[in-house]
Design a protein around this motif. Sequence first.
Motif, PDB file in Angstrom:
ATOM      1  N   VAL A 230       0.722  -1.100  -0.023  1.00  0.00           N
ATOM      2  CA  VAL A 230       0.253   0.034   0.083  1.00  0.00           C
ATOM      3  C   VAL A 230       0.603   1.302  -0.002  1.00  0.00           C
ATOM      4  CG1 VAL A 230      -1.958  -0.974   1.221  1.00  0.00           C
ATOM      5  CG2 VAL A 230      -0.273  -0.081   2.605  1.00  0.00           C
ATOM      6  N   GLY A 231       1.987   1.009   0.005  1.00  0.00           N
ATOM      7  CA  GLY A 231       3.106   2.180  -0.072  1.00  0.00           C
ATOM      8  C   GLY A 231       3.416   2.728   1.342  1.00  0.00           C
ATOM      9  N   ALA A 232       3.091   2.147   2.291  1.00  0.00           N
ATOM     10  CA  ALA A 232       3.378   2.470   3.565  1.00  0.00           C
ATOM     11  C   ALA A 232       4.046   1.023   4.439  1.00  0.00           C
ATOM     12  CB  ALA A 232       2.116   2.712   4.710  1.00  0.00           C
ATOM     13  N   GLU A 233       4.935   1.354   5.006  1.00  0.00           N
ATOM     14  CA  GLU A 233       5.798   0.215   5.713  1.00  0.00           C
ATOM     15  C   GLU A 233       5.006  -0.395   6.755  1.00  0.00           C
ATOM     16  OE1 GLU A 233       9.081  -1.017   4.313  1.00  0.00           O
ATOM     17  OE2 GLU A 233       8.078   0.348   2.751  1.00  0.00           O
ATOM     18  N   GLY A 270       6.043   0.293  -7.377  1.00  0.00           N
ATOM     19  CA  GLY A 270       5.988  -0.530  -6.382  1.00  0.00           C
ATOM     20  C   GLY A 270       5.371  -0.225  -4.895  1.00  0.00           C
ATOM     21  N   PHE A 271       5.058  -1.255  -4.059  1.00  0.00           N
ATOM     22  CA  PHE A 271       4.162  -0.575  -2.946  1.00  0.00           C
ATOM     23  C   PHE A 271       4.836  -1.052  -1.645  1.00  0.00           C
ATOM     24  CE2 PHE A 271       1.211  -1.021  -6.761  1.00  0.00           C
ATOM     25  CZ  PHE A 271       1.138   0.444  -6.942  1.00  0.00           C
ATOM     26  N   GLY A 272       6.209  -1.352  -1.637  1.00  0.00           N
ATOM     27  CA  GLY A 272       6.530  -2.005  -0.143  1.00  0.00           C
ATOM     28  C   GLY A 272       6.137  -3.019   0.389  1.00  0.00           C
ATOM     29  N   GLU A 273       6.178  -2.926   1.778  1.00  0.00           N
ATOM     30  CA  GLU A 273       5.782  -4.016   2.600  1.00  0.00           C
ATOM     31  C   GLU A 273       4.641  -4.783   2.605  1.00  0.00           C
ATOM     32  OE1 GLU A 273       7.044  -6.529   5.728  1.00  0.00           O
ATOM     33  OE2 GLU A 273       8.221  -4.737   5.112  1.00  0.00           O
ATOM     34  N   ASP A 274       4.782  -6.126   2.490  1.00  0.00           N
ATOM     35  CA  ASP A 274       3.355  -6.880   2.295  1.00  0.00           C
ATOM     36  C   ASP A 274       2.557  -6.562   3.447  1.00  0.00           C
ATOM     37  OD1 ASP A 274       1.817  -8.783   1.992  1.00  0.00           O
ATOM     38  OD2 ASP A 274       3.214 -10.511   1.721  1.00  0.00           O
TER      39      ASP A 274
END
Length: 320
Positions: A230-233, A270-274
């Motif tokens: 989602v673009g947040a870690e 890309g959107f970072g953390e799963d």
Amino acid sequence: MAFRPSRSRLRRALLTALVVASVAMPVSGAVRPAGVPAPAPTIPDALPAATPTALAERYAATRADIAAAARMADAHGDGKRAGALRVMADPARHLLSFDGRHGGRTVEVVGSLSRADRIAVLVPGAGMSIDNYWRLKGGAQALWRELGDRAAVVVWLGYETPAAVSLAVATSRRADGAAPELGKFLDELRRVKPTARTSLLCHSYGSVVCARAAAGLRVADIVLYGSPGVGAEDVAGLHSSAAVWAGRGGDDWIADVPHVSLQLPDTDVGFGEDPVSEGFGARVFDAGPGGHSDYLKPGSVSLKNLARIVDGRIPDAPRA
């Protein structure tokens, strides 16, 4: 000495793989419809009072806009679009808004908004348009049947989704444009239904839209399922007081998307953390064994657990 790639080069390689995966994966509705002309909407953005009379008037006005768009599609020679619009204009349907331009945007209610004390707002992902909207409507109906007649499911196709086979689906640009519109709609919904328990259910690229809109939203839950990131870690990065849930089906290809991100001058890729990872910090629920398009499938584990979240109950945890 063995060659060891730099972290920057490795990140770029992973992002390339993400884009290739997005293009190669077999996603429903991958082909984008050609641009079909449609008239501008005639009804205001503001929602009417959530009374049976006011809503009936709004639904009738929206049907008139859809019928006008169907006539224009016919004149343009696009029988497929015209046919889809005539189905949407059925008097039994409850559409709060409609704009047939640019692939089509619409907001539909399944159930009775005037009676509802629980509301699920569905935000779809890539590849969704008026031409294949029936897929989304079917899932909304399945969720409403699971919830019962004191609930309403609102399908928010309020943005031009990126094509499932495109580079746009790997960037946040469409989500950045959609988030203010989603926030405005949710503010309006809260104004007309201030006591209803509202949950935001966000599928695939729709989870990126929800994340961009999350800060300050007054909703009970934000549910991220089939999400590429989602673009947040982590959950704290959403700046939301809502309970944040995440789930992924056992056969969902989205699990193979690299969870990395790269900041470019005018966007990010890309959107970072799963979101289902322990590090992200969401409340993970059991989404069953299904694939990317199966979360709202009747009888599925994921559907039952999504309904439990909307009800304010605890869903099943993933099996060990």
